[in-house]
Write a protein that holds these residues in place. Structure first.
Motif, mmCIF file in Angstrom:
data_model
loop_
_atom_site.group_PDB
_atom_site.id
_atom_site.type_symbol
_atom_site.label_atom_id
_atom_site.label_comp_id
_atom_site.label_asym_id
_atom_site.label_seq_id
_atom_site.Cartn_x
_atom_site.Cartn_y
_atom_site.Cartn_z
ATOM 1 N N GLY A 287 -52.060 -58.833 38.250
ATOM 2 C CA GLY A 287 -51.268 -58.777 37.029
ATOM 3 C C GLY A 287 -50.214 -57.699 37.004
ATOM 4 N N PHE A 288 -50.180 -56.806 38.009
ATOM 5 C CA PHE A 288 -49.197 -55.728 38.015
ATOM 6 C C PHE A 288 -47.781 -56.281 38.212
ATOM 7 C CE2 PHE A 288 -53.034 -53.374 39.288
ATOM 8 C CZ PHE A 288 -52.936 -52.242 38.490
ATOM 9 N N GLU A 289 -46.817 -55.514 37.754
ATOM 10 C CA GLU A 289 -45.415 -55.875 37.916
ATOM 11 C C GLU A 289 -44.702 -54.742 38.645
ATOM 12 O OE1 GLU A 289 -41.729 -56.157 34.880
ATOM 13 O OE2 GLU A 289 -43.337 -57.602 34.474
ATOM 14 N N THR A 290 -43.942 -55.089 39.678
ATOM 15 C CA THR A 290 -43.176 -54.080 40.403
ATOM 16 C C THR A 290 -41.864 -53.796 39.681
ATOM 17 O OG1 THR A 290 -42.158 -55.769 41.816
ATOM 18 C CG2 THR A 290 -44.189 -54.739 42.614
ATOM 19 N N LEU A 291 -41.383 -52.576 39.835
ATOM 20 C CA LEU A 291 -40.137 -52.205 39.176
ATOM 21 C C LEU A 291 -38.960 -52.975 39.749
ATOM 22 C CD1 LEU A 291 -38.729 -50.161 37.184
ATOM 23 C CD2 LEU A 291 -38.348 -48.717 39.198
ATOM 24 N N ILE A 301 -42.015 -47.608 49.904
ATOM 25 C CA ILE A 301 -42.870 -47.269 48.777
ATOM 26 C C ILE A 301 -42.579 -48.233 47.639
ATOM 27 C CG2 ILE A 301 -41.276 -45.554 47.789
ATOM 28 C CD1 ILE A 301 -43.860 -43.874 47.150
ATOM 29 N N VAL A 302 -43.626 -48.633 46.934
ATOM 30 C CA VAL A 302 -43.519 -49.617 45.859
ATOM 31 C C VAL A 302 -43.773 -48.918 44.525
ATOM 32 C CG1 VAL A 302 -44.471 -51.738 44.873
ATOM 33 C CG2 VAL A 302 -44.239 -51.501 47.365
ATOM 34 N N THR A 303 -42.848 -49.077 43.594
ATOM 35 C CA THR A 303 -43.018 -48.537 42.247
ATOM 36 C C THR A 303 -43.601 -49.630 41.360
ATOM 37 O OG1 THR A 303 -41.199 -46.986 42.507
ATOM 38 C CG2 THR A 303 -41.849 -47.519 40.267
ATOM 39 N N VAL A 304 -44.688 -49.295 40.675
ATOM 40 C CA VAL A 304 -45.455 -50.255 39.886
ATOM 41 C C VAL A 304 -45.419 -49.828 38.421
ATOM 42 C CG1 VAL A 304 -47.685 -51.418 39.663
ATOM 43 C CG2 VAL A 304 -46.975 -50.495 41.897
ATOM 44 N N ARG A 305 -45.091 -50.751 37.551
ATOM 45 C CA ARG A 305 -45.065 -50.445 36.115
ATOM 46 C C ARG A 305 -46.490 -50.205 35.608
ATOM 47 N NH1 ARG A 305 -40.072 -51.457 33.907
ATOM 48 N NH2 ARG A 305 -38.686 -52.819 35.126
#
Length: 373
Positions: A287-291, A301-305
């Motif tokens: 369910g996560f959303e990436t920036l 690197i992955v930024t996750v809201r």
């Protein structure tokens, strides 16, 4: 690739998890003026220059310290005191270059876009066409504030087309994302040992056009951060001016051997891309959303809201992952509430699958139903 799991995996943008062979290379002591150590310095300088196709016109100048030391040294040495720079900003590291120039008293302007928007090469060309005083442009290759991959080739073409000089902060991309200076004109590319090269912290370097270095005498604001003096010393006797990080350089020498054995930068890029894909797909299943959209996401690197679920507490989430053997990046640099997970280092796609499973387990333990923001 071999690794001992006595400590957690570092899913960060650096320092990062290293191969055991790289760490073992630090067990020996080296005399900084000894011929054997001088040979290591020469070998590393040559390998780094050739890695980006710079052997015909560029030279590698290593420097003690973190990547920011080398960024400040490069800006202070290559941008003359009477010059003017344009800094492309879409995150914290572009802003850091502007802050360095401010501290140095060098004239500069910024051209800013949002954290999830890459710089536009046409806008860069237009700004340069409208201001003949600008002599240099500085840009970040992979801006790890968000994880965005900036279009360095297009920016370089725009800068060269206007007859200006480009300095690239490639700290989080060098060694993991291909770059060819024969096709992407840059006066300097700056990076460090402890990111995609998979070495340890304590050493950074600039790969600089030889003619630009030769013309830079007297520009530097600092003795210890004078790349021209460092270069002249190394060209003269192969030695560092001041005490070098001997074990760190030996570790980088070994890390470059491992990079060659892996198949060079293209092969490492493939592995990092696979790591990133496994991570992003797994996060989205939870369910996560990436920036960032996939088209702008660098495999670094992955930024996750941040999840909206009130049961989600980042500190507990971080601690839970660490207890399961994974260290992510605490805190945030972006404007959006978020956290970051790295894809680089001596890490394989299977490790990322295990990390996703750990994330799911921690979420369940916290009572978080979904990672949706």
């Amino acid at each position: 690739m071999t690794r001992e799991r006595s400590t957690p995996l570092l899913l960060t943008p650096g320092p990062l998890t290293t191969d055991i062979a790289t760490r073992r290379a630090m067990l020996d002591d080296w005399g900084s003026r000894d011929a054997a150590f001088i040979a290591i310095t020469a070998r590393v300088r040559d390998r780094l220059t050739r890695m980006v196709g710079g052997e015909d016109g560029h030279v590698c100048v290593p420097l003690q310290g973190s990547g920011t030391f080398a960024i400040e040294a490069t800006l202070g040495t290559l941008v003359p005191r009477e010059a003017k720079a344009l800094i492309l900003v879409n995150g914290a590291y572009g802003r850091r270059m502007a802050k360095i120039l401010e501290r140095l008293g060098r004239r500069h302007e910024t051209l800013e876009t949002a954290e999830d928007v890459p710089p536009d090469a046409k806008a860069v060309a237009a700004r340069l066409a409208g201001d003949a005083a600008i002599t240099h442009v500085a840009a970040v290759h992979c801006e790890t504030t968000s994880g965005i991959l900036n279009p360095i080739a297009a920016v370089a073409a725009a800068v060269a087309g206007q007859g200006r000089r480009l300095i690239v902060d490639s700290m989080s991309a060098f060694g993991g994302i291909p770059l060819d200076l024969r096709r992407v004109p840059c006066e300097a590319v700056v990076a460090s040992s402890n990111k995609c090269l998979e070495g340890v912290p304590g050493l950074a370097f600039a790969i600089v056009r030889r003619d630009a270095l030769a013309a830079s005498a007297g520009n530097a604001h600092s003795l210890s951060l004078d790349l021209h003096d460092q270069w002249r010393a190394m060209e003269g006797n192969g030695q560092w001016r001041f005490t070098p990080p001997t074990q760190v350089l030996a570790a980088l020498d070994q890390a470059l051997v491992l990079l060659d054995e892996e198949g060079g930068v293209p092969a490492r890029h493939v592995r990092y891309a696979a790591n990133c894909r496994v991570l992003v797909d797994g996060l989205r299943r939870l369910g996560f959303e990436t920036l960032l959209p996939d088209a702008l996401q660098a495999p670094i690197i992955v930024t996750v809201r941040m999840p909206a679920d009130p049961a989600f507490r980042f500190d507990a989430f971080y601690d839970g992952l660490r207890e399961r053997g994974f260290v992510i990046y605490p805190g945030k640099l972006t404007e959006a509430p978020s956290f970051r997970i790295g894809c680089i280092g001596a890490v394989q796609p299977q490790d990322m699958e295990e990390a996703v499973a750990a994330i799911a387990a921690v979420m369940a333990g916290l009572g978080v139903a979904s990672g949706a923001p």
